[in-house]
Write a protein that holds these residues in place. Sequence first.
Motif, PDB file in Angstrom:
ATOM      1  N   GLN A 259       0.827  -1.198   0.000  1.00 54.73           N
ATOM      2  CA  GLN A 259       0.000   0.000   0.000  1.00 54.73           C
ATOM      3  C   GLN A 259       0.867   1.256   0.000  1.00 54.73           C
ATOM      4  O   GLN A 259       1.996   1.244   0.493  1.00 54.73           O
ATOM      5  N   ASN A 260       0.304   2.321  -0.556  1.00 47.77           N
ATOM      6  CA  ASN A 260       0.959   3.626  -0.490  1.00 47.77           C
ATOM      7  C   ASN A 260       0.419   4.403   0.697  1.00 47.77           C
ATOM      8  O   ASN A 260      -0.785   4.397   0.955  1.00 47.77           O
TER       9      ASN A 260
ATOM     10  N   PRO B 101       4.765   6.653 -11.734  1.00 47.02           N
ATOM     11  CA  PRO B 101       3.635   6.162 -10.945  1.00 47.02           C
ATOM     12  C   PRO B 101       4.139   5.551  -9.639  1.00 47.02           C
ATOM     13  O   PRO B 101       5.198   4.934  -9.587  1.00 47.02           O
ATOM     14  N   LEU B 102       3.355   5.727  -8.604  1.00 53.21           N
ATOM     15  CA  LEU B 102       3.732   5.165  -7.315  1.00 53.21           C
ATOM     16  C   LEU B 102       3.714   3.649  -7.386  1.00 53.21           C
ATOM     17  O   LEU B 102       2.862   3.029  -8.017  1.00 53.21           O
ATOM     18  N   ILE B 103       4.652   3.042  -6.679  1.00 53.90           N
ATOM     19  CA  ILE B 103       4.861   1.602  -6.795  1.00 53.90           C
ATOM     20  C   ILE B 103       3.776   0.858  -6.045  1.00 53.90           C
ATOM     21  O   ILE B 103       3.381   1.216  -4.953  1.00 53.90           O
TER      22      ILE B 103
ATOM     23  N   PRO C 160      12.213   2.261  -0.419  1.00 59.42           N
ATOM     24  CA  PRO C 160      11.098   3.001  -1.030  1.00 59.42           C
ATOM     25  C   PRO C 160      11.573   4.317  -1.649  1.00 59.42           C
ATOM     26  O   PRO C 160      12.606   4.874  -1.275  1.00 59.42           O
ATOM     27  N   LEU C 161      10.807   4.798  -2.604  1.00 54.39           N
ATOM     28  CA  LEU C 161      11.014   6.117  -3.188  1.00 54.39           C
ATOM     29  C   LEU C 161       9.997   7.063  -2.576  1.00 54.39           C
ATOM     30  O   LEU C 161       8.800   6.764  -2.549  1.00 54.39           O
ATOM     31  N   TYR C 162      10.477   8.189  -2.087  1.00 53.01           N
ATOM     32  CA  TYR C 162       9.599   9.172  -1.449  1.00 53.01           C
ATOM     33  C   TYR C 162       9.253  10.271  -2.452  1.00 53.01           C
ATOM     34  O   TYR C 162      10.145  10.883  -3.053  1.00 53.01           O
ATOM     35  N   TYR C 163       7.977  10.523  -2.616  1.00 48.76           N
ATOM     36  CA  TYR C 163       7.489  11.540  -3.531  1.00 48.76           C
ATOM     37  C   TYR C 163       6.948  12.721  -2.731  1.00 48.76           C
ATOM     38  O   TYR C 163       6.223  12.540  -1.743  1.00 48.76           O
ATOM     39  N   PHE C 164       7.299  13.935  -3.186  1.00 48.80           N
ATOM     40  CA  PHE C 164       6.992  15.144  -2.428  1.00 48.80           C
ATOM     41  C   PHE C 164       6.250  16.135  -3.302  1.00 48.80           C
ATOM     42  O   PHE C 164       6.594  16.338  -4.468  1.00 48.80           O
ATOM     43  N   SER C 165       5.212  16.756  -2.747  1.00 45.65           N
ATOM     44  CA  SER C 165       4.496  17.831  -3.431  1.00 45.65           C
ATOM     45  C   SER C 165       4.170  18.916  -2.430  1.00 45.65           C
ATOM     46  O   SER C 165       4.082  18.665  -1.225  1.00 45.65           O
TER      47      SER C 165
ATOM     48  N   TRP D 119       4.910   7.344  -0.157  1.00 42.97           N
ATOM     49  CA  TRP D 119       5.822   6.253  -0.450  1.00 42.97           C
ATOM     50  C   TRP D 119       5.085   4.924  -0.279  1.00 42.97           C
ATOM     51  O   TRP D 119       3.981   4.870   0.257  1.00 42.97           O
ATOM     52  N   THR D 120       5.716   3.850  -0.768  1.00 39.84           N
ATOM     53  CA  THR D 120       5.144   2.511  -0.624  1.00 39.84           C
ATOM     54  C   THR D 120       5.486   1.973   0.752  1.00 39.84           C
ATOM     55  O   THR D 120       6.653   1.833   1.103  1.00 39.84           O
ATOM     56  N   LEU D 121       4.461   1.679   1.510  1.00 40.86           N
ATOM     57  CA  LEU D 121       4.628   1.310   2.912  1.00 40.86           C
ATOM     58  C   LEU D 121       5.214  -0.090   3.050  1.00 40.86           C
ATOM     59  O   LEU D 121       4.863  -1.012   2.317  1.00 40.86           O
ATOM     60  N   ASN D 122       6.118  -0.228   4.003  1.00 40.01           N
ATOM     61  CA  ASN D 122       6.676  -1.529   4.375  1.00 40.01           C
ATOM     62  C   ASN D 122       6.469  -1.705   5.878  1.00 40.01           C
ATOM     63  O   ASN D 122       7.240  -1.188   6.687  1.00 40.01           O
ATOM     64  N   PRO D 123       5.406  -2.407   6.291  1.00 43.03           N
ATOM     65  CA  PRO D 123       5.109  -2.501   7.725  1.00 43.03           C
ATOM     66  C   PRO D 123       6.248  -3.075   8.561  1.00 43.03           C
ATOM     67  O   PRO D 123       6.413  -2.695   9.727  1.00 43.03           O
ATOM     68  N   GLN D 124       7.054  -4.007   7.992  1.00 37.33           N
ATOM     69  CA  GLN D 124       8.148  -4.581   8.770  1.00 37.33           C
ATOM     70  C   GLN D 124       9.193  -3.528   9.137  1.00 37.33           C
ATOM     71  O   GLN D 124       9.799  -3.591  10.202  1.00 37.33           O
ATOM     72  N   LEU D 125       9.406  -2.538   8.248  1.00 39.12           N
ATOM     73  CA  LEU D 125      10.424  -1.516   8.492  1.00 39.12           C
ATOM     74  C   LEU D 125       9.827  -0.214   9.004  1.00 39.12           C
ATOM     75  O   LEU D 125      10.463   0.494   9.785  1.00 39.12           O
ATOM     76  N   ASP D 126       8.618   0.125   8.585  1.00 35.63           N
ATOM     77  CA  ASP D 126       8.038   1.417   8.931  1.00 35.63           C
ATOM     78  C   ASP D 126       7.338   1.417  10.278  1.00 35.63           C
ATOM     79  O   ASP D 126       7.060   2.484  10.823  1.00 35.63           O
ATOM     80  N   ASN D 127       7.028   0.243  10.799  1.00 34.82           N
ATOM     81  CA  ASN D 127       6.392   0.199  12.115  1.00 34.82           C
ATOM     82  C   ASN D 127       7.346   0.753  13.173  1.00 34.82           C
ATOM     83  O   ASN D 127       8.511   0.377  13.226  1.00 34.82           O
TER      84      ASN D 127
END
Length: 472
Positions: A160-161, A211-213, A281-286, A305-313
């Motif tokens: 998920q993004n 496009p977002l991954i 992940p690639l971070y997109y900014f606006s 960015w594309t969420l990675n629950p194992q790393l982003d938690n």
Amino acid sequence: MTVLSLCFLLCADLLQVAVGYLTVTIEPLLPVVVGDTVTLKCNFKTDGRLREIVWYRVTDGGTIKQKIFTYDAMFNTNYSHMEDYRRREDLVYQSTVRLPEVRISDNGPYECHVGIYDRATREKVVLASGNVLLTVMSPPNNISVVAENTPAPFSRYQAQNLTLVCTAKGGKPAPSIYFKRDGELIEVISYVSSTVGYEGGGSAGVRGARPLISRDLDDTKMRKSLSLLGPDGRPGRLYTESPGRSYMARQPGQEPSPATETIPETVVSREFPRWVQSTEPLYYFSNMQIPQSDGSVLVQAKLTWTLNPQLDNDALFSCEVTHPALSMPMQTEVILAAPKGPKLLITPARAKVGDTVRITVQGFQVGSPVNEVFPEPLFTWTRVGSRLLDGSAERDGKELVLERVPAELNGSMYRCTAQNPLGSTDTHIRLIVFENPSMMKNTQNPNNGAPGLHKLGLIFLPLILTVTVELT
């Protein structure tokens, strides 16, 4: 030097002495901050007699001039003028205007107009003016970070993004916004959104927007994942469909005992994603700037960015706001966290048949309160093995209301699922419904009113017979 040149210079000097001269200058101003006190200084030099000084505030691009100060020398009895108009004498004046506690609305150009009497006629007024620009800055007065499109469910089989939105309000000029992760500045890819008013900006420079991954699993992994679904299409939950029986099944030789059962019973289970993201992940900014009616600018910056629950938690994301009126950046931060089991409360504690029962989320079994779980969790209620009392399969919200509970709900198990893009967790609670003595009294003697009706029937029967005889 020829005679003609000498005559020309003499005539010019005589003309200047007759008419007089006037020069007006205003001291420049540095940018000020809202709430400061500002002094406008108008210096003018002349050899004539002062007539008036007028200060104006210029608005609407110069089309409107609002008079803010006037000095009329004609009515000033303390004013001393020159007796000999032929004798040249320079006089230096200064007019000051004090603006206490300036606001954003005070921003703009100001003009100082000075008038003197013509030395030749004493009636004609010679005018001169100067202008200055007052720049009023306002630091942001509020910053916040929210997750876009939340509350949102947890995806078990697909990446998920996630988008963080940082909003800064009350700034003038527009502040700059940066994102950090665990204290380190995030390298971003700027992109321009389709929404009007977006301006890209970031530390990584502008690259081609992509496009977002969204990383799906291949068919083999998907078939394996689908095998975990239950007959109703919902993911199977190990040791949660009947928590009491499942727990006892793992302890051979022990039989469940009503004396050891906790009422109401709660069981917590957690579920983690069944996919793995292998790359960074690639971070997109606006960035979007929206002018406000008070002259300030609302700024919204988005990080996707594309969420990675194992790393982003448990990762710490911060939004940092810089502004010329701030001596140091403003900062607000959030910690990404998956919910850790809702803590449930049943009211009333001793529910009886016919009562209205409320099952409410009071926090989490482990960790922080509800308002500190980020992104905001989505709560879903289901009844294990059956539908809810109103016939629906599930219901969203932090509270489940069961109106006029019947005796058949005694012992029923309810599941509260809390989920956000980082994970999903379940808590089961058993509802115990006790008998209602007041309702039992009304149901034990259903024919209590029969004798009274019988007596009324005996009274009205002769009257009916009498009326019948008279009619015949």
